[in-house]
Design a protein around this motif. Structure first.
Motif, PDB file in Angstrom:
ATOM      1  N   ARG A 114       0.833  -1.219   0.000  1.00 12.92           N
ATOM      2  CA  ARG A 114       0.000   0.000   0.000  1.00 12.92           C
ATOM      3  C   ARG A 114       0.863   1.263   0.000  1.00 12.92           C
ATOM      4  NH1 ARG A 114      -2.928  -1.549   5.485  1.00 12.92           N
ATOM      5  NH2 ARG A 114      -0.707  -1.612   5.961  1.00 12.92           N
ATOM      6  N   LEU A 140      -4.497   6.563  -3.191  1.00 13.10           N
ATOM      7  CA  LEU A 140      -4.296   5.313  -2.459  1.00 13.10           C
ATOM      8  C   LEU A 140      -3.824   4.280  -3.478  1.00 13.10           C
ATOM      9  CD1 LEU A 140      -7.610   5.286  -0.346  1.00 13.10           C
ATOM     10  CD2 LEU A 140      -5.315   5.943   0.442  1.00 13.10           C
ATOM     11  N   LEU A 150      -2.706   0.452  -4.246  1.00 12.81           N
ATOM     12  CA  LEU A 150      -2.875  -0.877  -3.643  1.00 12.81           C
ATOM     13  C   LEU A 150      -2.460  -1.957  -4.633  1.00 12.81           C
ATOM     14  CD1 LEU A 150      -3.967  -2.645  -1.297  1.00 12.81           C
ATOM     15  CD2 LEU A 150      -6.205  -2.577  -2.435  1.00 12.81           C
ATOM     16  N   ALA A 181      -8.738  -2.591   3.142  1.00 18.57           N
ATOM     17  CA  ALA A 181      -7.334  -2.777   2.742  1.00 18.57           C
ATOM     18  C   ALA A 181      -6.402  -1.802   3.469  1.00 18.57           C
ATOM     19  CB  ALA A 181      -7.201  -2.599   1.233  1.00 18.57           C
ATOM     20  N   PHE A 182      -6.880  -0.598   3.773  1.00 19.23           N
ATOM     21  CA  PHE A 182      -6.006   0.427   4.360  1.00 19.23           C
ATOM     22  C   PHE A 182      -6.220   0.601   5.862  1.00 19.23           C
ATOM     23  CE2 PHE A 182      -3.527   2.335   0.975  1.00 19.23           C
ATOM     24  CZ  PHE A 182      -4.144   1.825  -0.158  1.00 19.23           C
ATOM     25  N   ALA A 194      -3.323   1.509   8.521  1.00 17.03           N
ATOM     26  CA  ALA A 194      -2.086   1.750   7.759  1.00 17.03           C
ATOM     27  C   ALA A 194      -1.232   2.863   8.361  1.00 17.03           C
ATOM     28  CB  ALA A 194      -2.411   2.076   6.306  1.00 17.03           C
ATOM     29  N   THR A 212      -3.564   8.205   6.775  1.00 16.75           N
ATOM     30  CA  THR A 212      -4.472   7.359   5.996  1.00 16.75           C
ATOM     31  C   THR A 212      -5.936   7.578   6.384  1.00 16.75           C
ATOM     32  OG1 THR A 212      -2.726   5.705   5.956  1.00 16.75           O
ATOM     33  CG2 THR A 212      -4.900   4.982   5.264  1.00 16.75           C
ATOM     34  N   ASN A 238       5.946  -0.208  -3.585  1.00 19.76           N
ATOM     35  CA  ASN A 238       4.796  -0.453  -2.704  1.00 19.76           C
ATOM     36  C   ASN A 238       5.000  -1.818  -2.047  1.00 19.76           C
ATOM     37  OD1 ASN A 238       2.816   1.866  -3.507  1.00 19.76           O
ATOM     38  ND2 ASN A 238       3.592   1.047  -5.445  1.00 19.76           N
TER      39      ASN A 238
END
Ligand SMILES: Cc1cc2nc3c(=O)[nH]c(=O)nc-3n(C[C@H](O)[C@H](O)[C@H](O)COP(=O)(O)OP(=O)(O)OC[C@H]3O[C@@H](n4cnc5c(N)ncnc54)[C@H](O)[C@@H]3O)c2cc1C
Length: 394
Positions: free
Chosen positions: A202, A218, A220, A242-243, A246, A250, A348
């Motif tokens: 991420r 963002l 991914l 997903a985040f 983080a 974020t 990433n």
């Protein structure tokens, strides 16, 4: 007068239209959206493309509308600074180009520049292309039918009109999606592109613009396909999951997911072994999308559009013009599409070790020694925008 239909009014379309009109062609631009689209974030104009704007008399206007981004700073765990790359002071090098402008702003400049020299039609699109040796019969969604001498498809990576002439064009998925959001600017925001390396594939990016808001991205890494086709609620749910946790800023971006202007894309390169079929020709992302991680998509679009128009102006026969255009642009496109090894995964990273290694590599690339020595480290974030010579105009 040769009549030309150009499909798409973003970057490649208006540029082709302007140059063709200048050469005396009768040009109509059709755009699927109901009005000129103003979405999109910071894009770079480099090398040969700067020269195209210069030749159009638009370079100063584009520079005046720059985003003011001072450079790129990478942040690691806890938001700690890893490395800093000041904005370029020439027209090619570094992750932040000297000419950084919002995509919508550049599209507006190009559109206004075409003025009355080009006819525009919004809210319509091509649904059928039937060609014979003398011309192309075009059917539009509105039901209108018209005949043109030539058709230029400049309608982006997901071009549906491309499917009419080159069905099942190969697309190479890079394993990453990007969600772009426009969020309120806070006092903490700076004029630097801040790229937080969040781990687990991420990245969270915050960038300045010249209209008083902040542009968030963002990134991914994911093998899941079709996220771009989900509705907004489903995309927001997926991104929140997903985040989650983080860190850094974020949560501020996640909080904006329901209401902020957002555009999500999965990153696909387009690779075609031909860019024309008879009297129909492709340019820009529709022909060769390199994706935003290449840093050269808009540069290729401007250079390609100019080159196509220059070749059509120079040759009496469209077949000779398209062959010339292909021969000139293909080596440049291939260089632009050829990404550094491990892109975009290395920037990433999934693991803590990957994060540490990236931090070390970035520090090296940002060091004065690397800049002095050149090589890969010294040219970090520098796409090959200077490796193309534009044809002269007639
Ligand atoms: C809304 C939008 C936002 C973007 N945001 C970013 C960004 O933040 N960062 C980045 O790096 N790149 C972004 N891009 C992509 C970037 O503009 C391109 O990579 C590059 O500039 C090449 O431009 P292009 O003109 O070839 O294609 P594009 O910029 O993709 O433009 C294609 C145009 O064709 C229109 N169109 C699509 N289908 C049809 C059809 N069937 N008939 C007629 N018109 C059609 C689209 O509405 C669009 O105006 C964005 C593109 C768009 C359209």
């Amino acid at each position: 007068m040769t009549s030309v239909l150009v499909s798409g009014a973003s970057i490649a379309g208006p540029t082709t239209a302007w140059w063709l009109a200048r050469a005396g062609f009768d040009v109509t631009v059709v755009e699927r959206a109901d009005a000129l689209r103003d979405e999109g974030q910071n894009i770079d104009v480099r090398g040969a493309a700067r020269e195209v704007l210069r030749r159009m008399g638009l370079e100063d206007a584009a520079l005046a509308h720059g985003t003011g981004e001072m450079g790129t700073v990478f942040l690691g765990a806890g938001g700690r600074e890893l490395a800093r790359f000041p904005a370029s002071t020439d027209d090619t090098s570094g992750p932040t180009a000297e000419l950084e402008i919002l995509r919508g702003r550049l599209a507006q400049l190009l559109f206004e520049h075409t003025g009355d020299a080009v006819a525009h039609r919004f809210g319509d699109q091509v649904t059928a292309l039937d060609q014979d040796p003398d011309g192309v019969d075009v059917t539009f969604l509105s039901g209108t039918q018209e005949r043109y001498d030539l058709v230029v498809l400049a309608d982006g990576v997901n071009s549906r009109s491309r499917e009419l002439v080159l069905p099942d064009a190969p697309r190479r998925y890079l394993g990453m999606i990007i969600a772009y959001l426009t969020i309120p600017r806070t006092e903490e925001d700076t004029d630097w592109w801040r790229w937080y390396v969040a781990g687990r594939g991420r990245g969270v990016n915050l960038r300045p613009d010249d209209v008083g808001t902040t542009r968030a991205m963002l990134n991914l890494m994911t093998d899941v396909r079709g996220i771009d086709a989900l509705d907004r609620t489903a995309q927001a749910t997926l991104l929140r999951r997903a985040f989650a946790g983080a860190g850094w800023q974020t949560d501020r971006v996640l909080d904006a997911l329901d209401d902020a202007p957002m555009y999500l894309e999965d990153l696909n390169q387009v690779h075609l072994d031909r860019w024309s079929v008879g009297r129909v020709v492709l340019t820009g992302d529709a022909a060769w999308c390199a994706t935003p991680v290449s840093g050269i998509g808009t540069t290729l679009a401007l250079s390609g559009a100019y080159t196509l128009a220059a070749c059509l102006a120079a040759h009496d026969d469209h077949r000779a013009a398209f062959a010339d255009y292909d021969a000139r642009m293909r080596p440049f496109v291939e260089k632009g599409q050829s990404l550094p090894p491990g892109t975009p995964g290395l920037a990433n990273p999934q693991t803590d070790l990957g994060r540490t290694l990236l931090g070390t590599a970035l520090k090296l690339a940002a060091s004065p020694v690397a800049t002095k020595l050149g090589g890969i480290a010294g040219r970090f974030g520098t796409p090959p925008a200077d490796q193309y010579e534009l044809p002269s105009w007639r």
